[in-house]
Design an enzyme around this catalytic site. Structure first.
Site, PDB file in Angstrom:
ATOM      1  N   CYS A 264       0.829  -1.195   0.000  1.00 59.04           N
ATOM      2  CA  CYS A 264       0.000   0.000   0.000  1.00 59.04           C
ATOM      3  C   CYS A 264       0.877   1.264   0.000  1.00 59.04           C
ATOM      4  CB  CYS A 264      -0.979  -0.037   1.168  1.00 59.04           C
ATOM      5  SG  CYS A 264      -2.410   1.053   0.941  1.00 59.04           S
TER       6      CYS A 264
ATOM      7  N   HIS B  65      -3.588  -5.497   1.323  1.00 53.16           N
ATOM      8  CA  HIS B  65      -3.290  -5.835   2.714  1.00 53.16           C
ATOM      9  C   HIS B  65      -3.711  -7.284   2.969  1.00 53.16           C
ATOM     10  CE1 HIS B  65      -2.306  -1.764   4.039  1.00 53.16           C
ATOM     11  NE2 HIS B  65      -3.361  -1.333   3.349  1.00 53.16           N
TER      12      HIS B  65
END
Length: 226
Positions: free
Chosen positions: A81, A190
């Protein structure tokens, strides 16, 4: 196997790396000071609540220079991310979502990120695409996870997509995610290591690179464990 997670000041989603903590023979360290980085087998750049401010911290603390040095020596670098965004060449914030303006990235991946006004929030499943070098055995290994980020990242020449994902709401629509180039990897997903097969494939790759036997290093399905 020595793994180092860079402990940026605004780190988010600590659980991304928990699956490795349960594997015998693996040391997972959260590193905040450059003097503590040493020479790990892989460096993880985690998600962050403010990518641009934490990138500035990396630069001012001297940690960025150590990451570049490690990458040049062949150490595997993996960003998730915000960590993925940092690894690119440029970050642009035209809407003032974070600090505003533009910022030079670490430059290990030929990608650019533009922060958007709306946040992507979705659960996803997917698989790794064909990779080269150490992570080649990850090809077609499946995973589940979630996206929660501001920004759109564009790949340029020299970068290849890391995974193919689809969100749970529209399971028939697939898109490419992440990027890699020469031992540097990044993804928006994630929880990408939560499935046992993914964590073990990473350990096997690092073991081969290091020349050690990882046969007895068994992971767990972290979602089932939770």
């Amino acid at each position: 196997i020595d793994m180092a997670v860079i402990r940026v000041p605004r780190i988010s989603n600590f659980t991304d790396f928990n699956p490795f903590e349960s594997i015998p023979g693996v040391s997972l360290r959260y590193v905040q000071h450059p003097s503590d980085l040493k020479q790990p087998d892989v460096i993880f750049l985690p998600g962050t609540k403010n990518t641009m401010d934490d990138l500035k911290w990396l630069r001012e603390s001297g940690m960025e220079a150590l990451i570049l040095k490690a990458a040049a020596s062949g150490t595997l670098i993996f960003g998730i991310c915000g960590g993925y965004q940092m690894l690119g060449e440029n970050l642009s914030d035209p809407h003032g979502v974070e600090a505003g303006g533009t910022m030079r990235g670490i430059g290990l991946l030929p990608v650019d990120t533009v922060f958007a006004e709306h946040k992507t929030r979705t659960q996803v499943c997917g698989k790794f695409l064909e990779l080269d070098e150490e992570f080649a055995p990850l090809k077609n290994v499946e995973f589940t996870g979630y996206e929660i980020h501001m920004g759109v990242t564009t790949l340029h020449e020299g970068a290849s997509p890391l995974t193919a994902i689809r969100d749970h709401a529209t399971t028939t629509q697939e898109k490419q995610d992440g990027a890699y180039r020469s031992r540097v990897y990044g993804t928006y997903v994630h929880g990408v290591f939560d499935k046992e097969g993914v964590a073990e494939a990473v350990i096997r790759a690092l073991g081969r690179k290091k020349g050690i036997d990882t046969t007895d290093m068994k992971g767990v399905d972290f979602q089932a464990f939770k």
